[in-house]
Motif scaffolding. Sequence first.
Motif, PDB file in Angstrom:
ATOM      1  N   ARG A 141       6.882  -6.494  10.578  1.00  0.00           N
ATOM      2  CA  ARG A 141       5.953  -7.472  11.176  1.00  0.00           C
ATOM      3  C   ARG A 141       4.843  -7.739  10.175  1.00  0.00           C
ATOM      4  O   ARG A 141       4.169  -6.823   9.733  1.00  0.00           O
ATOM      5  CB  ARG A 141       5.365  -6.956  12.489  1.00  0.00           C
ATOM      6  CG  ARG A 141       4.269  -7.899  12.992  1.00  0.00           C
ATOM      7  CD  ARG A 141       3.835  -7.630  14.382  1.00  0.00           C
ATOM      8  NE  ARG A 141       4.777  -8.139  15.360  1.00  0.00           N
ATOM      9  CZ  ARG A 141       4.878  -9.424  15.741  1.00  0.00           C
ATOM     10  NH1 ARG A 141       4.118 -10.358  15.194  1.00  0.00           N
ATOM     11  NH2 ARG A 141       5.742  -9.783  16.664  1.00  0.00           N
ATOM     12  N   MET A 157      14.745  -5.117  21.044  1.00  0.00           N
ATOM     13  CA  MET A 157      14.229  -4.525  22.276  1.00  0.00           C
ATOM     14  C   MET A 157      13.353  -3.310  21.984  1.00  0.00           C
ATOM     15  O   MET A 157      13.661  -2.515  21.104  1.00  0.00           O
ATOM     16  CB  MET A 157      15.428  -4.120  23.140  1.00  0.00           C
ATOM     17  CG  MET A 157      15.086  -3.738  24.548  1.00  0.00           C
ATOM     18  SD  MET A 157      16.581  -3.435  25.519  1.00  0.00           S
ATOM     19  CE  MET A 157      16.872  -5.046  26.227  1.00  0.00           C
ATOM     20  N   GLY A 158      12.281  -3.212  22.752  1.00  0.00           N
ATOM     21  CA  GLY A 158      11.369  -2.092  22.576  1.00  0.00           C
ATOM     22  C   GLY A 158      11.204  -1.281  23.831  1.00  0.00           C
ATOM     23  O   GLY A 158      11.878  -0.275  24.056  1.00  0.00           O
ATOM     24  N   ARG A 159      10.294  -1.750  24.719  1.00  0.00           N
ATOM     25  CA  ARG A 159       9.872  -0.934  25.860  1.00  0.00           C
ATOM     26  C   ARG A 159      11.011  -0.503  26.765  1.00  0.00           C
ATOM     27  O   ARG A 159      10.983   0.602  27.308  1.00  0.00           O
ATOM     28  CB  ARG A 159       8.794  -1.691  26.656  1.00  0.00           C
ATOM     29  CG  ARG A 159       7.485  -1.747  25.905  1.00  0.00           C
ATOM     30  CD  ARG A 159       6.563  -2.806  26.441  1.00  0.00           C
ATOM     31  NE  ARG A 159       7.024  -4.146  26.111  1.00  0.00           N
ATOM     32  CZ  ARG A 159       6.393  -5.256  26.435  1.00  0.00           C
ATOM     33  NH1 ARG A 159       5.276  -5.192  27.120  1.00  0.00           N
ATOM     34  NH2 ARG A 159       6.872  -6.438  26.076  1.00  0.00           N
ATOM     35  N   ALA A 165      12.569  -2.591  18.431  1.00  0.00           N
ATOM     36  CA  ALA A 165      11.201  -3.081  18.201  1.00  0.00           C
ATOM     37  C   ALA A 165      10.194  -1.993  18.571  1.00  0.00           C
ATOM     38  O   ALA A 165      10.157  -1.535  19.719  1.00  0.00           O
ATOM     39  CB  ALA A 165      10.944  -4.331  19.036  1.00  0.00           C
ATOM     40  N   LYS A 207      13.300 -14.875  17.740  1.00  0.00           N
ATOM     41  CA  LYS A 207      13.276 -13.928  18.857  1.00  0.00           C
ATOM     42  C   LYS A 207      12.566 -14.586  20.026  1.00  0.00           C
ATOM     43  O   LYS A 207      11.476 -15.142  19.885  1.00  0.00           O
ATOM     44  CB  LYS A 207      12.516 -12.691  18.413  1.00  0.00           C
ATOM     45  CG  LYS A 207      12.105 -11.768  19.535  1.00  0.00           C
ATOM     46  CD  LYS A 207      11.605 -10.501  18.922  1.00  0.00           C
ATOM     47  CE  LYS A 207      10.791  -9.675  19.855  1.00  0.00           C
ATOM     48  NZ  LYS A 207      10.447  -8.398  19.277  1.00  0.00           N
ATOM     49  N   ASP A 239       6.843  -2.358  17.173  1.00  0.00           N
ATOM     50  CA  ASP A 239       5.658  -2.919  16.503  1.00  0.00           C
ATOM     51  C   ASP A 239       4.495  -3.139  17.466  1.00  0.00           C
ATOM     52  O   ASP A 239       3.434  -3.627  17.071  1.00  0.00           O
ATOM     53  CB  ASP A 239       6.015  -4.274  15.854  1.00  0.00           C
ATOM     54  CG  ASP A 239       6.513  -5.298  16.862  1.00  0.00           C
ATOM     55  OD1 ASP A 239       7.179  -4.904  17.845  1.00  0.00           O
ATOM     56  OD2 ASP A 239       6.239  -6.498  16.689  1.00  0.00           O
ATOM     57  N   HIS A 240       4.666  -2.749  18.726  1.00  0.00           N
ATOM     58  CA  HIS A 240       3.705  -3.106  19.772  1.00  0.00           C
ATOM     59  C   HIS A 240       2.256  -2.720  19.476  1.00  0.00           C
ATOM     60  O   HIS A 240       1.328  -3.390  19.893  1.00  0.00           O
ATOM     61  CB  HIS A 240       4.132  -2.477  21.103  1.00  0.00           C
ATOM     62  CG  HIS A 240       5.528  -2.837  21.505  1.00  0.00           C
ATOM     63  ND1 HIS A 240       6.626  -2.512  20.733  1.00  0.00           N
ATOM     64  CD2 HIS A 240       6.004  -3.479  22.588  1.00  0.00           C
ATOM     65  CE1 HIS A 240       7.728  -2.943  21.340  1.00  0.00           C
ATOM     66  NE2 HIS A 240       7.384  -3.543  22.460  1.00  0.00           N
ATOM     67  N   GLY A 291      13.038  -7.507  25.096  1.00  0.00           N
ATOM     68  CA  GLY A 291      13.309  -6.969  26.430  1.00  0.00           C
ATOM     69  C   GLY A 291      12.190  -7.270  27.407  1.00  0.00           C
ATOM     70  O   GLY A 291      12.394  -7.386  28.608  1.00  0.00           O
ATOM     71  N   GLY A 292      10.961  -7.376  26.884  1.00  0.00           N
ATOM     72  CA  GLY A 292       9.806  -7.579  27.746  1.00  0.00           C
ATOM     73  C   GLY A 292       9.364  -6.275  28.368  1.00  0.00           C
ATOM     74  O   GLY A 292       9.782  -5.189  27.953  1.00  0.00           O
TER      75      GLY A 292
HETATM   76  C1  5RP Z   1       5.517  -8.332  20.261  1.00  0.00           C
HETATM   77  C2  5RP Z   1       6.897  -8.111  19.795  1.00  0.00           C
HETATM   78  C3  5RP Z   1       7.637  -6.946  20.327  1.00  0.00           C
HETATM   79  O1  5RP Z   1       8.360  -6.401  19.282  1.00  0.00           O
HETATM   80  C4  5RP Z   1       8.517  -7.458  21.412  1.00  0.00           C
HETATM   81  O2  5RP Z   1       7.796  -7.781  22.517  1.00  0.00           O
HETATM   82  C5  5RP Z   1       9.785  -6.605  21.680  1.00  0.00           C
HETATM   83  O3  5RP Z   1       9.572  -5.599  22.438  1.00  0.00           O
HETATM   84  P1  5RP Z   1       9.835  -5.548  23.992  1.00  0.00           P
HETATM   85  O4  5RP Z   1      11.336  -5.431  24.155  1.00  0.00           O
HETATM   86  O5  5RP Z   1       9.098  -4.326  24.395  1.00  0.00           O
HETATM   87  O6  5RP Z   1       9.320  -6.820  24.613  1.00  0.00           O
HETATM   88  O7  5RP Z   1       7.416  -8.847  19.016  1.00  0.00           O
HETATM   89  O8  5RP Z   1       5.137  -9.619  19.991  1.00  0.00           O
END
Ligand code: 5RP
Length: 267
Positions: free
Chosen positions: A76, A220-222, A24, A172, A26-27, A194-195
């Motif tokens: 997104r 997962m992003g951050r 992810a 998700k 898309d932040h 992941g948050g």
């Molecule tokens: C925001 C999203 C992000 O893609 C999502 O939060 C996933 O990333 P992270 O793992 O950093 O939380 O959908 O709404």
Amino acid sequence: MDWGMKNRLSKIIRPETGRTVMLAVDHGYFLGPTTGLQSPGKTVEPLIPYADTLMLTRGVLRSCVDAATNIPIVLRVSGGTSILGNLADEGTTVSMKDALRLNVAGVALSIFVGSELERKTLLALADLVNEAEEFGVPVLAVTAVGKDMVRDARYLGLACRIAAELGAHLVKTYYCDDFEKVVRNCPVPVVIAGGKKIPEKEAIELSYNAVTRGAVGVDMGRNIFQSDNPVSMIRTVREIVHKDLKPAQAWDMFTTLAHENKEKAFA
Ligand code: 5RP
């Protein structure tokens, strides 16, 4: 389910394992230049070989990702708000026609259950599903949570179930205590976000707990791109998701890879 829908879904959830590692990035659609994503193209390039899909916005896809890159895209298509405003007040930002022109494997939209705009976002999901069904495009519903909302199994279970009832093909959400209950009560596959960035060891445990308790994977992003060792991190998460690598072994793998690779954090 028609052939196109099944084919696209198989690009998101790998048929070999029934699991997926979605990356992810898309932040920026509401956070602007998020740490680690100041140059999204540079950030994602070394990570793409280890991701099953890339989740991002139209603008970043077009301007930062090489069209010859062979990675399925989950686009997104909701937005229109920023961290400074009312996040729940999203609208649909990309037409299905443009999503198809971008050759997407799926589209993603956030729902804000429990917010004052709950109805609007849920009906937007239903509208998106109606349109997506026409073209065989899977819809990922993102169960967004407000600052004041408790991320427990009761609330997340409610949001996931409603998303599935409205026709989302994939949901998700966040990992929580009693996560099995959330998955059990949701008739479509669930992936976890992941948050906020947490230590790698904890993100490894989170990924393992989620997949062994029923998630089909992570979006997962951050916890990947904000790691000092993002490639080592995504490679480790991939082993957990697709091979059920246990946390202790996964931590060994991560530290070994991180030591060997001596990656540079992205500026
Ligand atoms: C925001 C999203 C992000 O893609 C999502 O939060 C996933 O990333 P992270 O793992 O950093 O939380 O959908 O709404």
